[in-house]
Design a protein around this motif. Structure first.
Motif, PDB file in Angstrom:
ATOM      1  N   ILE A  66      -9.945  -8.237  12.823  1.00 49.93           N
ATOM      2  CA  ILE A  66      -9.795  -6.783  12.733  1.00 49.93           C
ATOM      3  C   ILE A  66     -11.151  -6.118  12.504  1.00 49.93           C
ATOM      4  O   ILE A  66     -11.483  -5.101  13.132  1.00 49.93           O
ATOM      5  N   LEU A  67     -11.966  -6.696  11.621  1.00 45.55           N
ATOM      6  CA  LEU A  67     -13.302  -6.156  11.372  1.00 45.55           C
ATOM      7  C   LEU A  67     -14.184  -6.250  12.614  1.00 45.55           C
ATOM      8  O   LEU A  67     -14.960  -5.332  12.908  1.00 45.55           O
ATOM      9  N   ALA A  68     -14.067  -7.360  13.352  1.00 50.99           N
ATOM     10  CA  ALA A  68     -14.870  -7.527  14.562  1.00 50.99           C
ATOM     11  C   ALA A  68     -14.476  -6.502  15.627  1.00 50.99           C
ATOM     12  O   ALA A  68     -15.343  -5.914  16.294  1.00 50.99           O
ATOM     13  N   ILE A  69     -13.182  -6.261  15.780  1.00 54.04           N
ATOM     14  CA  ILE A  69     -12.728  -5.268  16.752  1.00 54.04           C
ATOM     15  C   ILE A  69     -13.189  -3.870  16.334  1.00 54.04           C
ATOM     16  O   ILE A  69     -13.644  -3.073  17.173  1.00 54.04           O
ATOM     17  N   GLY A  70     -13.124  -3.565  15.053  1.00 50.41           N
ATOM     18  CA  GLY A  70     -13.623  -2.276  14.564  1.00 50.41           C
ATOM     19  C   GLY A  70     -15.114  -2.123  14.774  1.00 50.41           C
ATOM     20  O   GLY A  70     -15.604  -1.046  15.135  1.00 50.41           O
ATOM     21  N   PHE A  71     -15.866  -3.200  14.561  1.00 52.56           N
ATOM     22  CA  PHE A  71     -17.315  -3.179  14.770  1.00 52.56           C
ATOM     23  C   PHE A  71     -17.646  -2.897  16.229  1.00 52.56           C
ATOM     24  O   PHE A  71     -18.534  -2.094  16.537  1.00 52.56           O
ATOM     25  N   MET A 114     -20.849  14.064  13.006  1.00 46.50           N
ATOM     26  CA  MET A 114     -19.950  13.082  13.597  1.00 46.50           C
ATOM     27  C   MET A 114     -20.648  11.734  13.753  1.00 46.50           C
ATOM     28  O   MET A 114     -20.081  10.699  13.431  1.00 46.50           O
ATOM     29  N   GLU A 115     -21.871  11.805  14.276  1.00 44.82           N
ATOM     30  CA  GLU A 115     -22.613  10.564  14.499  1.00 44.82           C
ATOM     31  C   GLU A 115     -22.898   9.846  13.180  1.00 44.82           C
ATOM     32  O   GLU A 115     -22.815   8.619  13.105  1.00 44.82           O
ATOM     33  N   ASN A 116     -23.226  10.615  12.146  1.00 47.47           N
ATOM     34  CA  ASN A 116     -23.529  10.004  10.842  1.00 47.47           C
ATOM     35  C   ASN A 116     -22.304   9.322  10.244  1.00 47.47           C
ATOM     36  O   ASN A 116     -22.418   8.254   9.631  1.00 47.47           O
ATOM     37  N   ILE A 117     -21.150   9.922  10.422  1.00 48.29           N
ATOM     38  CA  ILE A 117     -19.928   9.322   9.881  1.00 48.29           C
ATOM     39  C   ILE A 117     -19.624   7.998  10.582  1.00 48.29           C
ATOM     40  O   ILE A 117     -19.319   6.993   9.936  1.00 48.29           O
ATOM     41  N   VAL A 118     -19.735   8.003  11.916  1.00 45.97           N
ATOM     42  CA  VAL A 118     -19.474   6.778  12.680  1.00 45.97           C
ATOM     43  C   VAL A 118     -20.514   5.710  12.327  1.00 45.97           C
ATOM     44  O   VAL A 118     -20.190   4.524  12.216  1.00 45.97           O
ATOM     45  N   LEU A 119     -21.755   6.129  12.115  1.00 50.10           N
ATOM     46  CA  LEU A 119     -22.806   5.175  11.760  1.00 50.10           C
ATOM     47  C   LEU A 119     -22.550   4.553  10.387  1.00 50.10           C
ATOM     48  O   LEU A 119     -22.738   3.343  10.204  1.00 50.10           O
ATOM     49  N   ILE A 120     -22.099   5.344   9.427  1.00 51.46           N
ATOM     50  CA  ILE A 120     -21.791   4.804   8.096  1.00 51.46           C
ATOM     51  C   ILE A 120     -20.625   3.818   8.180  1.00 51.46           C
ATOM     52  O   ILE A 120     -20.664   2.732   7.579  1.00 51.46           O
ATOM     53  N   ILE A 121     -19.590   4.177   8.935  1.00 52.47           N
ATOM     54  CA  ILE A 121     -18.458   3.261   9.124  1.00 52.47           C
ATOM     55  C   ILE A 121     -18.923   1.974   9.803  1.00 52.47           C
ATOM     56  O   ILE A 121     -18.502   0.870   9.433  1.00 52.47           O
ATOM     57  N   HIS A 122     -19.808   2.113  10.773  1.00 55.01           N
ATOM     58  CA  HIS A 122     -20.339   0.953  11.496  1.00 55.01           C
ATOM     59  C   HIS A 122     -21.081   0.010  10.542  1.00 55.01           C
ATOM     60  O   HIS A 122     -20.896  -1.208  10.588  1.00 55.01           O
ATOM     61  N   LEU A 123     -21.910   0.578   9.678  1.00 57.77           N
ATOM     62  CA  LEU A 123     -22.663  -0.249   8.729  1.00 57.77           C
ATOM     63  C   LEU A 123     -21.744  -0.921   7.715  1.00 57.77           C
ATOM     64  O   LEU A 123     -21.941  -2.101   7.363  1.00 57.77           O
ATOM     65  N   LEU A 124     -20.733  -0.188   7.244  1.00 56.06           N
ATOM     66  CA  LEU A 124     -19.775  -0.792   6.308  1.00 56.06           C
ATOM     67  C   LEU A 124     -18.985  -1.914   6.972  1.00 56.06           C
ATOM     68  O   LEU A 124     -18.730  -2.964   6.353  1.00 56.06           O
ATOM     69  N   CYS A 167     -15.703  -1.382  18.421  1.00 52.11           N
ATOM     70  CA  CYS A 167     -15.296  -0.006  18.743  1.00 52.11           C
ATOM     71  C   CYS A 167     -16.323   1.010  18.245  1.00 52.11           C
ATOM     72  O   CYS A 167     -16.665   1.961  18.962  1.00 52.11           O
ATOM     73  N   THR A 168     -16.849   0.824  17.028  1.00 51.65           N
ATOM     74  CA  THR A 168     -17.858   1.756  16.532  1.00 51.65           C
ATOM     75  C   THR A 168     -19.172   1.612  17.289  1.00 51.65           C
ATOM     76  O   THR A 168     -19.884   2.598  17.477  1.00 51.65           O
ATOM     77  N   SER A 169     -19.482   0.412  17.752  1.00 52.00           N
ATOM     78  CA  SER A 169     -20.679   0.227  18.584  1.00 52.00           C
ATOM     79  C   SER A 169     -20.544   1.018  19.879  1.00 52.00           C
ATOM     80  O   SER A 169     -21.481   1.703  20.309  1.00 52.00           O
ATOM     81  N   LEU A 170     -19.380   0.922  20.503  1.00 52.86           N
ATOM     82  CA  LEU A 170     -19.149   1.672  21.747  1.00 52.86           C
ATOM     83  C   LEU A 170     -19.153   3.174  21.481  1.00 52.86           C
ATOM     84  O   LEU A 170     -19.685   3.952  22.286  1.00 52.86           O
TER      85      LEU A 170
END
Length: 143
Positions: A55-60, A1-11, A62-65
């Motif tokens: 939208i990208l900033a809000i997603g960033f 789970m953590e790896n998936i969120v981390l990959i999304i965060h980096l993208l 959210c993934t940080s949190l």
């Protein structure tokens, strides 16, 4: 789970960087210089690129949190301070001391924490080291 969120965060981070760099520079800091906004407003109209950036900033964020929440959930009940007292394995080279072959004082190396016995000020008690006192022999003071 953590790896998936981390990959999304980096993208998201890379996409956010690209979207900011691709935007046209207005050059008017703090809304100075007018713009093509409404009749009386100084705000420029929102472009599709600005909306994508938001939208990208809000997603960033959210993934940080989410990553922060996952990290705190996984380490619940433990602290960095709890890990300070953990013994490190001895180096393979046979050297004594701390990490990397650096000799640490006994207090940091996990050794005996009692101070050495005091040496008498008058030089009595034998200076040849045969008195049984721990520590190096100290010559009597010069007169």
């Amino acid at each position: 789970m953590e790896n998936i969120v981390l990959i999304i965060h980096l993208l998201l981070a890379l996409a956010l960087i690209l979207s900011v760099l691709l935007q046209r520079s207005e050059g008017g800091g703090l809304g100075i210089g007018g713009g093509g906004g409404g009749v009386m407003s100084g705000r420029p109209p929102t472009t599709p690129m600005a909306k994508v950036t938001w939208i990208l900033a809000i997603g960033f964020i959210c993934t940080s949190l989410a990553l922060t929440w996952i990290a705190t959930r996984d380490s619940a009940g433990s602290s960095v301070i709890d890990r300070v007292g953990v013994e490190t394995p001895a180096p393979a080279g046979g050297s004594t001391g701390g990490a990397g072959g650096i000799a640490l004082p006994p207090a940091l190396d996990g050794g005996d924490l009692t101070p050495p016995a005091p040496v008498p000020a008058d030089g009595a008690g034998g200076t040849s080291g045969s008195s049984g006192a721990s520590g190096p022999a100290v010559p009597p003071p010069a007169e």
